[in-house]
Design a protein around this motif. Structure first.
Motif, PDB file in Angstrom:
ATOM      1  N   MET A 124       0.801  -1.248  -0.076  1.00  0.00           N
ATOM      2  CA  MET A 124      -0.054   0.027  -0.022  1.00  0.00           C
ATOM      3  C   MET A 124       0.927   1.245   0.002  1.00  0.00           C
ATOM      4  O   MET A 124       1.682   1.397   0.737  1.00  0.00           O
ATOM      5  CB  MET A 124      -1.075   0.129   1.173  1.00  0.00           C
ATOM      6  N   VAL A 125       0.677   2.188  -0.925  1.00  0.00           N
ATOM      7  CA  VAL A 125       1.552   3.338  -1.061  1.00  0.00           C
ATOM      8  C   VAL A 125       0.745   4.461  -0.277  1.00  0.00           C
ATOM      9  O   VAL A 125      -0.443   4.585  -0.528  1.00  0.00           O
ATOM     10  CB  VAL A 125       1.497   3.646  -2.596  1.00  0.00           C
ATOM     11  N   LEU A 126       1.696   4.941   0.447  1.00  0.00           N
ATOM     12  CA  LEU A 126       1.188   6.090   1.514  1.00  0.00           C
ATOM     13  C   LEU A 126       1.140   7.205   0.596  1.00  0.00           C
ATOM     14  O   LEU A 126       1.892   7.754  -0.134  1.00  0.00           O
ATOM     15  CB  LEU A 126       1.964   6.390   2.507  1.00  0.00           C
ATOM     16  N   GLU A 127      -0.185   7.841   0.567  1.00  0.00           N
ATOM     17  CA  GLU A 127      -0.302   9.190  -0.291  1.00  0.00           C
ATOM     18  C   GLU A 127       0.296  10.323   0.415  1.00  0.00           C
ATOM     19  O   GLU A 127       0.171  10.356   1.793  1.00  0.00           O
ATOM     20  CB  GLU A 127      -1.746   9.348  -0.510  1.00  0.00           C
ATOM     21  N   SER A 128       0.717  11.242  -0.116  1.00  0.00           N
ATOM     22  CA  SER A 128       1.441  12.537   0.290  1.00  0.00           C
ATOM     23  C   SER A 128       0.298  13.297   0.934  1.00  0.00           C
ATOM     24  O   SER A 128      -0.895  13.295   0.608  1.00  0.00           O
ATOM     25  CB  SER A 128       2.098  13.407  -0.721  1.00  0.00           C
ATOM     26  N   ASP A 129       0.849  14.148   1.959  1.00  0.00           N
ATOM     27  CA  ASP A 129      -0.110  15.206   2.585  1.00  0.00           C
ATOM     28  C   ASP A 129      -0.847  16.097   1.494  1.00  0.00           C
ATOM     29  O   ASP A 129      -1.906  16.329   1.634  1.00  0.00           O
ATOM     30  CB  ASP A 129       0.734  15.832   3.521  1.00  0.00           C
TER      31      ASP A 129
ATOM     32  N   GLU B  93      -1.377  15.413  -1.772  1.00  0.00           N
ATOM     33  CA  GLU B  93      -2.222  14.684  -2.494  1.00  0.00           C
ATOM     34  C   GLU B  93      -3.589  14.640  -1.563  1.00  0.00           C
ATOM     35  O   GLU B  93      -4.848  14.801  -2.286  1.00  0.00           O
ATOM     36  CB  GLU B  93      -1.916  13.447  -2.792  1.00  0.00           C
ATOM     37  N   LEU B  94      -3.500  14.086  -0.506  1.00  0.00           N
ATOM     38  CA  LEU B  94      -4.738  14.349   0.549  1.00  0.00           C
ATOM     39  C   LEU B  94      -5.549  15.401   0.570  1.00  0.00           C
ATOM     40  O   LEU B  94      -6.605  15.645   0.459  1.00  0.00           O
ATOM     41  CB  LEU B  94      -4.263  13.680   2.000  1.00  0.00           C
ATOM     42  N   MET B  95      -4.571  16.495   0.894  1.00  0.00           N
ATOM     43  CA  MET B  95      -5.229  17.840   1.031  1.00  0.00           C
ATOM     44  C   MET B  95      -5.901  18.308  -0.059  1.00  0.00           C
ATOM     45  O   MET B  95      -7.052  19.019  -0.084  1.00  0.00           O
ATOM     46  CB  MET B  95      -4.247  18.897   1.434  1.00  0.00           C
ATOM     47  N   LEU B  96      -5.444  17.972  -1.196  1.00  0.00           N
ATOM     48  CA  LEU B  96      -5.957  18.266  -2.345  1.00  0.00           C
ATOM     49  C   LEU B  96      -7.532  17.691  -2.558  1.00  0.00           C
ATOM     50  O   LEU B  96      -8.198  18.320  -3.117  1.00  0.00           O
ATOM     51  CB  LEU B  96      -5.039  18.091  -3.654  1.00  0.00           C
ATOM     52  N   ARG B  97      -7.438  16.491  -2.263  1.00  0.00           N
ATOM     53  CA  ARG B  97      -8.711  15.656  -2.264  1.00  0.00           C
ATOM     54  C   ARG B  97      -9.621  16.158  -1.338  1.00  0.00           C
ATOM     55  O   ARG B  97     -10.723  16.183  -1.503  1.00  0.00           O
ATOM     56  CB  ARG B  97      -8.418  14.031  -2.131  1.00  0.00           C
ATOM     57  N   VAL B  98      -9.021  16.559  -0.282  1.00  0.00           N
ATOM     58  CA  VAL B  98     -10.237  17.382   0.991  1.00  0.00           C
ATOM     59  C   VAL B  98     -10.688  18.356   0.418  1.00  0.00           C
ATOM     60  O   VAL B  98     -11.834  18.715   0.527  1.00  0.00           O
ATOM     61  CB  VAL B  98      -9.269  17.462   2.189  1.00  0.00           C
ATOM     62  N   ARG B  99      -9.910  19.097  -0.388  1.00  0.00           N
ATOM     63  CA  ARG B  99     -10.322  20.437  -0.848  1.00  0.00           C
ATOM     64  C   ARG B  99     -11.558  20.120  -2.007  1.00  0.00           C
ATOM     65  O   ARG B  99     -12.247  21.039  -2.105  1.00  0.00           O
ATOM     66  CB  ARG B  99      -9.214  21.290  -1.856  1.00  0.00           C
TER      67      ARG B  99
ATOM     68  N   GLU C  83     -10.579  25.162   0.981  1.00  0.00           N
ATOM     69  CA  GLU C  83     -10.768  25.754  -0.245  1.00  0.00           C
ATOM     70  C   GLU C  83      -9.731  26.702  -0.513  1.00  0.00           C
ATOM     71  O   GLU C  83      -9.185  27.045  -1.403  1.00  0.00           O
ATOM     72  CB  GLU C  83     -12.152  26.061  -0.484  1.00  0.00           C
ATOM     73  N   ARG C  84      -9.173  27.257   0.696  1.00  0.00           N
ATOM     74  CA  ARG C  84      -7.863  28.326   0.566  1.00  0.00           C
ATOM     75  C   ARG C  84      -6.558  27.596   0.505  1.00  0.00           C
ATOM     76  O   ARG C  84      -5.480  28.317   0.469  1.00  0.00           O
ATOM     77  CB  ARG C  84      -8.272  29.235   1.571  1.00  0.00           C
ATOM     78  N   TYR C  85      -6.244  26.625   0.860  1.00  0.00           N
ATOM     79  CA  TYR C  85      -5.045  25.745   0.981  1.00  0.00           C
ATOM     80  C   TYR C  85      -4.410  26.008  -0.365  1.00  0.00           C
ATOM     81  O   TYR C  85      -4.884  25.660  -1.464  1.00  0.00           O
ATOM     82  CB  TYR C  85      -5.225  24.309   1.265  1.00  0.00           C
ATOM     83  N   GLN C  86      -3.203  26.406  -0.231  1.00  0.00           N
ATOM     84  CA  GLN C  86      -2.354  26.649  -1.231  1.00  0.00           C
ATOM     85  C   GLN C  86      -1.183  25.605  -1.439  1.00  0.00           C
ATOM     86  O   GLN C  86      -0.582  25.530  -0.403  1.00  0.00           O
ATOM     87  CB  GLN C  86      -1.496  28.102  -1.155  1.00  0.00           C
ATOM     88  N   PRO C  87      -1.034  24.807  -2.396  1.00  0.00           N
ATOM     89  CA  PRO C  87      -0.257  23.573  -2.174  1.00  0.00           C
ATOM     90  C   PRO C  87       1.148  23.942  -2.260  1.00  0.00           C
ATOM     91  O   PRO C  87       2.213  23.223  -2.328  1.00  0.00           O
ATOM     92  CB  PRO C  87      -0.538  22.861  -3.670  1.00  0.00           C
ATOM     93  N   GLU C  88       1.649  25.513  -2.444  1.00  0.00           N
ATOM     94  CA  GLU C  88       3.034  25.675  -2.501  1.00  0.00           C
ATOM     95  C   GLU C  88       3.603  25.399  -1.055  1.00  0.00           C
ATOM     96  O   GLU C  88       4.766  24.996  -1.191  1.00  0.00           O
ATOM     97  CB  GLU C  88       3.023  27.144  -2.777  1.00  0.00           C
ATOM     98  N   ALA C  89       2.908  25.571  -0.039  1.00  0.00           N
ATOM     99  CA  ALA C  89       3.525  25.283   1.187  1.00  0.00           C
ATOM    100  C   ALA C  89       3.437  23.872   1.592  1.00  0.00           C
ATOM    101  O   ALA C  89       2.335  23.263   1.186  1.00  0.00           O
ATOM    102  CB  ALA C  89       2.732  26.407   2.298  1.00  0.00           C
ATOM    103  N   ARG C  90       4.191  23.600   2.413  1.00  0.00           N
ATOM    104  CA  ARG C  90       4.127  22.051   3.112  1.00  0.00           C
ATOM    105  C   ARG C  90       2.833  21.986   3.638  1.00  0.00           C
ATOM    106  O   ARG C  90       2.714  22.907   4.527  1.00  0.00           O
ATOM    107  CB  ARG C  90       5.403  21.444   3.612  1.00  0.00           C
ATOM    108  N   PHE C  91       2.186  20.848   3.612  1.00  0.00           N
ATOM    109  CA  PHE C  91       1.037  20.866   4.820  1.00  0.00           C
ATOM    110  C   PHE C  91       1.551  20.789   6.164  1.00  0.00           C
ATOM    111  O   PHE C  91       0.590  21.547   6.704  1.00  0.00           O
ATOM    112  CB  PHE C  91       0.397  19.411   4.258  1.00  0.00           C
ATOM    113  N   THR C  92       2.727  20.280   6.405  1.00  0.00           N
ATOM    114  CA  THR C  92       2.956  20.335   7.906  1.00  0.00           C
ATOM    115  C   THR C  92       3.198  21.768   8.427  1.00  0.00           C
ATOM    116  O   THR C  92       2.890  22.090   9.639  1.00  0.00           O
ATOM    117  CB  THR C  92       4.002  19.234   8.196  1.00  0.00           C
ATOM    118  N   THR C  93       3.760  22.402   7.192  1.00  0.00           N
ATOM    119  CA  THR C  93       4.125  24.165   7.641  1.00  0.00           C
ATOM    120  C   THR C  93       2.745  24.560   8.102  1.00  0.00           C
ATOM    121  O   THR C  93       2.717  25.315   8.984  1.00  0.00           O
ATOM    122  CB  THR C  93       4.883  24.623   6.505  1.00  0.00           C
ATOM    123  N   TRP C  94       1.908  24.406   7.139  1.00  0.00           N
ATOM    124  CA  TRP C  94       0.527  25.121   7.378  1.00  0.00           C
ATOM    125  C   TRP C  94      -0.173  24.667   8.654  1.00  0.00           C
ATOM    126  O   TRP C  94      -0.614  25.553   9.534  1.00  0.00           O
ATOM    127  CB  TRP C  94      -0.377  24.680   5.920  1.00  0.00           C
TER     128      TRP C  94
END
Lengths: 193, 199
Positions: free
Chosen positions: A1-6, A8-14, A62-73
């Motif tokens: 099972m391949v773990l999806e990156s944060d 990818e997950l966050m973009l799907r949450v969006r 909806e305002r999440y910007q993929p430029e920043a790392r998810f953990t930073t945010w």
């Protein structure tokens, strides 16, 4: 099972994918509660704040910007919440020096399977001193140490979380670790024995 | 040998230094027991800090997060319906109220102006009638004589003047003005009539 990156997950949450939100919740529930436990030193409040972080992630999806790392945010939200909670509590809660009331559940959960009473007391005392030493650090140093030492966030990312330069983060860490070394010197000497 | 700055030692101890700086510290530590002691203390501190454990989230944490998110979803929908919808409805109702109030004010102003104009027209008409009595005017009097004797002003029929519908104060004032003018005319003729009778 391949773990999806944060990301990818966050973009799907969006896009409204609840399963991806669940995956992020599962991935960060323990780190966030631990972070808040160390910051505010109150299990119940720590869980409330961690819950608030997840809620804000959901509300801001909806305002999440993929430029920043998810953990930073994530840790930027968490840090702001923690500092606000600490400032709010300063007026209402007054921990007595040496108060060890919040050590029980932690020790119960993480203690060795069959420690002696003496071992338990010694460990509780050491942990209390560590908590007090870290808790006595200035806010920014405390955040920097907790993120660096316990959350394993590198200093590049801490700089982004705190919105300061990397050299400023290094400076915060140097001062914090040196202060802790001096304050905890008795325990460090004990360890040599 | 001069000791290294503490920052460099800490940077080395916590792996914050780049490779060239780390090499410099390593070389120095071999010859400087004091700096070596500081680095070892930081290594022990790193291990000591690991003793601060924290609890995992208590059972039910995930459920509470899900409930909070669901509540947020529900409140978001409610806000969409009751929030923005309510606000928009209030704005529309306010606009409609203002429009109705404006229309009422305009209608009231228009009617008042029209009414005043009508009264002014009637007054004007009454005044001109007083100056040039209409031939159709009939002057009635119980004491009337065929020779055109004195005719009391009260005998003048208002209906004959075409002002029967006047029932306002201003209309009544116009009528009084007319009566006064008519009586003045009659009084001015009295000396002539008297001399005629005497003769």
């Amino acid at each position: 099972m391949v773990l999806e990156s944060d990301l990818e997950l966050m973009l799907r949450v969006r896009e409204g994918d609840a399963a991806s939100f669940e995956a992020l919740l599962h991935r960060y529930r323990v780190p966030l509660v631990s972070f808040f436990c160390r910051m505010v030193r109150d299990q119940g409040l720590a869980e409330d704040l961690a819950q608030e972080v997840f809620l804000r992630v959901y509300k801001s999806r909806e305002r999440y910007q993929p430029e920043a790392r998810f953990t930073t945010w994530l840790y930027r939200i968490a840090t702001n919440l923690a500092l606000n909670a600490i400032r709010d509590r300063k007026e209402t809660v007054c921990d007595a020096p040496g108060d060890d009331s919040d050590s029980g559940p932690i020790l119960d959960r993480f203690a060795d399977p069959q420690p002696t009473v003496e071992q338990r007391l010694m460990r509780a005392d050491r942990e209390r001193l560590i908590r007090q030493a870290v808790g006595a650090l200035p806010e920014n140093q405390r955040v920097a140490v907790i993120l660096h030492k316990y959350q394993e966030v590198d200093y590049h990312q801490i700089a982004k979380v705190l919105s300061v330069s990397e050299s400023a983060v290094k400076s915060l860490l140097f001062r914090a670790y040196e202060t802790l070394r001096v304050r905890l010197e008795p325990l460090l000497r004990e360890g040599q024995i | 040998m001069k000791c290294l700055e503490t920052d460099k030692l800490i940077s080395y101890a916590y792996h914050l230094a780049d490779e060239s700086a780390a090499s410099e510290v390593r070389a120095h530590l071999e010859a400087c027991p004091h700096c070596r002691e500081i680095v070892e203390q930081h290594a022990r501190l790193d291990g000591l800090l690991d003793e601060w454990k924290t609890a995992s989230p208590r059972p039910g944490f995930d459920v509470r997060v899900r409930q909070a998110v669901e509540a947020q979803q529900a409140s978001g929908q409610a806000w969409g319906f009751w929030g923005w919808g309510w606000t928009r409805g209030l704005a529309l109702a306010s606009l409609a109220g203002l429009m109705i109030a404006g229309l009422l004010w305009y209608a009231h102003s228009y009617l008042r102006v029209s009414h005043s104009s009508a009264i002014a027209t009637r007054q004007s008409h009454a005044a001109s009638s007083a100056q040039n009595p209409s031939p159709e005017v009939k002057i009635q009097s119980s004491n009337s004589t065929n020779d055109g004797g004195v005719r009391p002003a009260q005998a003048i029929s208002a209906s004959a003047l075409g002002v029967a519908s006047l029932n306002e104060d201003k209309d009544a004032q116009a009528l009084e003005d007319y009566d006064l003018a008519a009586n003045f005319d009659l009084l001015s003729e009295l000396p002539k009539r008297a001399s005629r009778v005497v003769n």
